[in-house]
Design an enzyme around this catalytic site. Structure first.
Site, PDB file in Angstrom:
ATOM      1  N   GLU A  38      -5.650   4.457  22.732  1.00 43.86           N
ATOM      2  CA  GLU A  38      -4.737   3.882  22.969  1.00 43.86           C
ATOM      3  C   GLU A  38      -4.271   4.014  24.267  1.00 43.86           C
ATOM      4  O   GLU A  38      -3.665   3.151  25.251  1.00 43.86           O
ATOM      5  CB  GLU A  38      -3.307   4.498  22.064  1.00 43.86           C
ATOM      6  CG  GLU A  38      -3.807   3.776  20.766  1.00 43.86           C
ATOM      7  CD  GLU A  38      -3.111   4.550  19.513  1.00 43.86           C
ATOM      8  OE1 GLU A  38      -2.066   5.755  19.848  1.00 43.86           O
ATOM      9  OE2 GLU A  38      -3.522   4.691  18.542  1.00 43.86           O
ATOM     10  N   ASN A  59      -1.647  13.818  15.372  1.00 40.29           N
ATOM     11  CA  ASN A  59      -1.250  13.199  16.394  1.00 40.29           C
ATOM     12  C   ASN A  59      -0.058  12.079  15.835  1.00 40.29           C
ATOM     13  O   ASN A  59      -0.289  10.970  15.168  1.00 40.29           O
ATOM     14  CB  ASN A  59      -2.224  12.284  16.880  1.00 40.29           C
ATOM     15  CG  ASN A  59      -1.813  11.477  18.062  1.00 40.29           C
ATOM     16  OD1 ASN A  59      -1.017  11.398  18.639  1.00 40.29           O
ATOM     17  ND2 ASN A  59      -2.693  10.465  18.711  1.00 40.29           N
ATOM     18  N   GLY A  96      -5.815   3.291  12.674  1.00 46.44           N
ATOM     19  CA  GLY A  96      -4.536   2.537  12.210  1.00 46.44           C
ATOM     20  C   GLY A  96      -4.937   1.317  11.533  1.00 46.44           C
ATOM     21  O   GLY A  96      -4.100   0.531  11.280  1.00 46.44           O
ATOM     22  N   HIS A 149      -7.469   9.465  24.689  1.00 47.95           N
ATOM     23  CA  HIS A 149      -7.188   8.547  23.464  1.00 47.95           C
ATOM     24  C   HIS A 149      -7.684   6.987  23.599  1.00 47.95           C
ATOM     25  O   HIS A 149      -7.024   6.726  24.705  1.00 47.95           O
ATOM     26  CB  HIS A 149      -5.816   8.742  23.037  1.00 47.95           C
ATOM     27  CG  HIS A 149      -5.731   8.479  21.395  1.00 47.95           C
ATOM     28  ND1 HIS A 149      -5.431   7.150  21.044  1.00 47.95           N
ATOM     29  CD2 HIS A 149      -5.680   9.002  20.454  1.00 47.95           C
ATOM     30  CE1 HIS A 149      -5.247   7.114  19.684  1.00 47.95           C
ATOM     31  NE2 HIS A 149      -5.593   8.107  19.223  1.00 47.95           N
ATOM     32  N   GLU A 186     -13.475   9.046  17.590  1.00 44.80           N
ATOM     33  CA  GLU A 186     -12.490   8.159  16.933  1.00 44.80           C
ATOM     34  C   GLU A 186     -12.748   6.594  16.973  1.00 44.80           C
ATOM     35  O   GLU A 186     -12.546   6.082  18.120  1.00 44.80           O
ATOM     36  CB  GLU A 186     -11.098   8.199  17.382  1.00 44.80           C
ATOM     37  CG  GLU A 186     -10.426   9.650  17.156  1.00 44.80           C
ATOM     38  CD  GLU A 186      -8.907   9.460  17.217  1.00 44.80           C
ATOM     39  OE1 GLU A 186      -8.155   9.864  16.531  1.00 44.80           O
ATOM     40  OE2 GLU A 186      -8.331   9.262  18.264  1.00 44.80           O
ATOM     41  N   SER A 243      -8.040   6.794  10.418  1.00 44.23           N
ATOM     42  CA  SER A 243      -7.628   6.322   9.006  1.00 44.23           C
ATOM     43  C   SER A 243      -8.146   7.447   8.024  1.00 44.23           C
ATOM     44  O   SER A 243      -8.205   7.242   6.865  1.00 44.23           O
ATOM     45  CB  SER A 243      -8.163   5.203   8.509  1.00 44.23           C
ATOM     46  OG  SER A 243      -7.783   4.000   9.292  1.00 44.23           O
ATOM     47  N   LYS A 269       1.674  10.128  17.587  1.00 42.37           N
ATOM     48  CA  LYS A 269       1.893   9.300  18.486  1.00 42.37           C
ATOM     49  C   LYS A 269       3.428   8.978  18.815  1.00 42.37           C
ATOM     50  O   LYS A 269       4.060   9.981  18.853  1.00 42.37           O
ATOM     51  CB  LYS A 269       1.363   7.871  17.719  1.00 42.37           C
ATOM     52  CG  LYS A 269      -0.049   8.140  17.391  1.00 42.37           C
ATOM     53  CD  LYS A 269      -1.129   6.837  16.734  1.00 42.37           C
ATOM     54  CE  LYS A 269      -2.346   7.574  16.636  1.00 42.37           C
ATOM     55  NZ  LYS A 269      -3.183   6.202  16.182  1.00 42.37           N
TER      56      LYS A 269
HETATM   57  P1  13P Z   1      -4.972   7.001  12.264  1.00 44.07           P
HETATM   58  O1  13P Z   1      -5.063   8.087  11.474  1.00 44.07           O
HETATM   59  O2  13P Z   1      -3.517   6.400  11.993  1.00 44.07           O
HETATM   60  O3  13P Z   1      -5.984   6.008  11.706  1.00 44.07           O
HETATM   61  O4  13P Z   1      -4.967   7.473  13.728  1.00 44.07           O
HETATM   62  C1  13P Z   1      -5.905   8.078  14.088  1.00 44.07           C
HETATM   63  C2  13P Z   1      -5.782   8.507  15.740  1.00 44.07           C
HETATM   64  O5  13P Z   1      -5.572   7.632  16.490  1.00 44.07           O
HETATM   65  C3  13P Z   1      -5.535   9.934  15.854  1.00 44.07           C
HETATM   66  O6  13P Z   1      -5.455  10.137  17.331  1.00 44.07           O
END
Ligand code: 13P
Length: 249
Positions: free
Chosen positions: A96, A9, A172, A94, A166, A211, A11
């Site tokens: 976010e 992903n 992140g 997600h 997640e 992560s 983003k």
């Molecule tokens: P990170 O791998 O940067 O922690 O992000 C995970 C994520 O939100 C994937 O959708």
């Protein structure tokens, strides 16, 4: 046997140059037998990605979609548009999107249905915040997110969903869930779904996200209920993401 899926992903990151770098690397890469790999770039890169990935094993996913098929929804993208670019998967729910764009359980369900209605496989993201984990509410929160989405689908629709666990505190932050923590929640999700339909639960793919990197992927992917990864930051570096994919063998 469930087919492992490694999903990158991006983003709101990436460039045409990064698409091309992935195309070159994955055209030559040796991936473990039977592993699926998909990249979820921002919408504007789907066209370049479809063309560039044609000679690679890379599949395409989208990071979001609008619940409607078309119409006066400025700035939005529909599932049928995504299909025109060879997209196979779409993220829904997600964290976010849930947090920054206020997409609640109903909005997530609408997007899940929209994805299914055009033949996309939704990747339903679920996960608890740090406060919820500290309050001992992890399973309650995660199973609510799973159940509001899954319980209203027909079994044939449910079988096409991928669930990504997640934990919000691991996204992140560099603070990965331990393999045992991830396995515990993901086994809980599978058990919950099995109580209604054991065969479906056995076949459903569950991804871990938060992560994940080249150093911890092997141990996470070795857990019995972790069938792949949803990778953010580490999916922006070709070598790191390739190493993650290779540890899924
Ligand atoms: P990170 O791998 O940067 O922690 O992000 C995970 C994520 O939100 C994937 O959708």
């Amino acid at each position: 046997m469930r087919t492992p899926l490694l999903a990158g992903n991006w983003k709101m990151n990436g460039s045409v140059e990064l698409v091309e770098a992935f195309g070159r690397a994955f055209a030559e890469a040796k991936l473990p037998e039977g592993v699926e790999v998909a990249i979820f770039p921002p919408f504007p890169y789907l066209d370049a990605a479809q063309r560039t990935f044609a000679d690679t094993p890379l599949q395409l996913g989208a990071q979001s979609l609008n619940p409607q098929q078309s119409g006066a929804h400025t700035g939005e993208v529909s599932g049928s548009m995504l299909c025109e670019f060879g997209v196979r998967y779409a993220l829904v729910g997600h964290s976010e999107r849930r947090q920054l764009y206020r997409e609640g359980d109903e909005a997530v369900f609408d997007r899940l249905l929209a994805a299914l209605s055009v033949g996309l496989s939704p990747v339903l993201c679920v996960g608890e915040s740090l406060e919820e984990r500290d309050a001992g509410r992890t399973m309650e929160v995660v199973l609510r997110q799973v159940s509001v989405a899954m319980s209203r689908l027909e079994p044939a629709q449910r079988a096409r969903v991928v669930i990504a666990y997640e934990p919000v505190w691991a996204i992140g932050t560099g603070r990965t869930a331990t393999p045992a923590q991830a396995q515990e929640v993901m086994a809980g999700i599978r058990d919950y779904l099995a109580s209604d339909n054991p065969e479906l639960a056995e076949g459903l793919r569950l991804l871990y996200g938060g992560s994940m990197n080249a150093g911890n992927a092997g141990e996470l992917l070795a857990q019995p209920d972790i069938d792949g990864g949803l990778v953010g930051g580490a999916s922006l570096k070709v070598d790191d993401f390739l190493a993650i994919c290779q540890s899924a063998g």
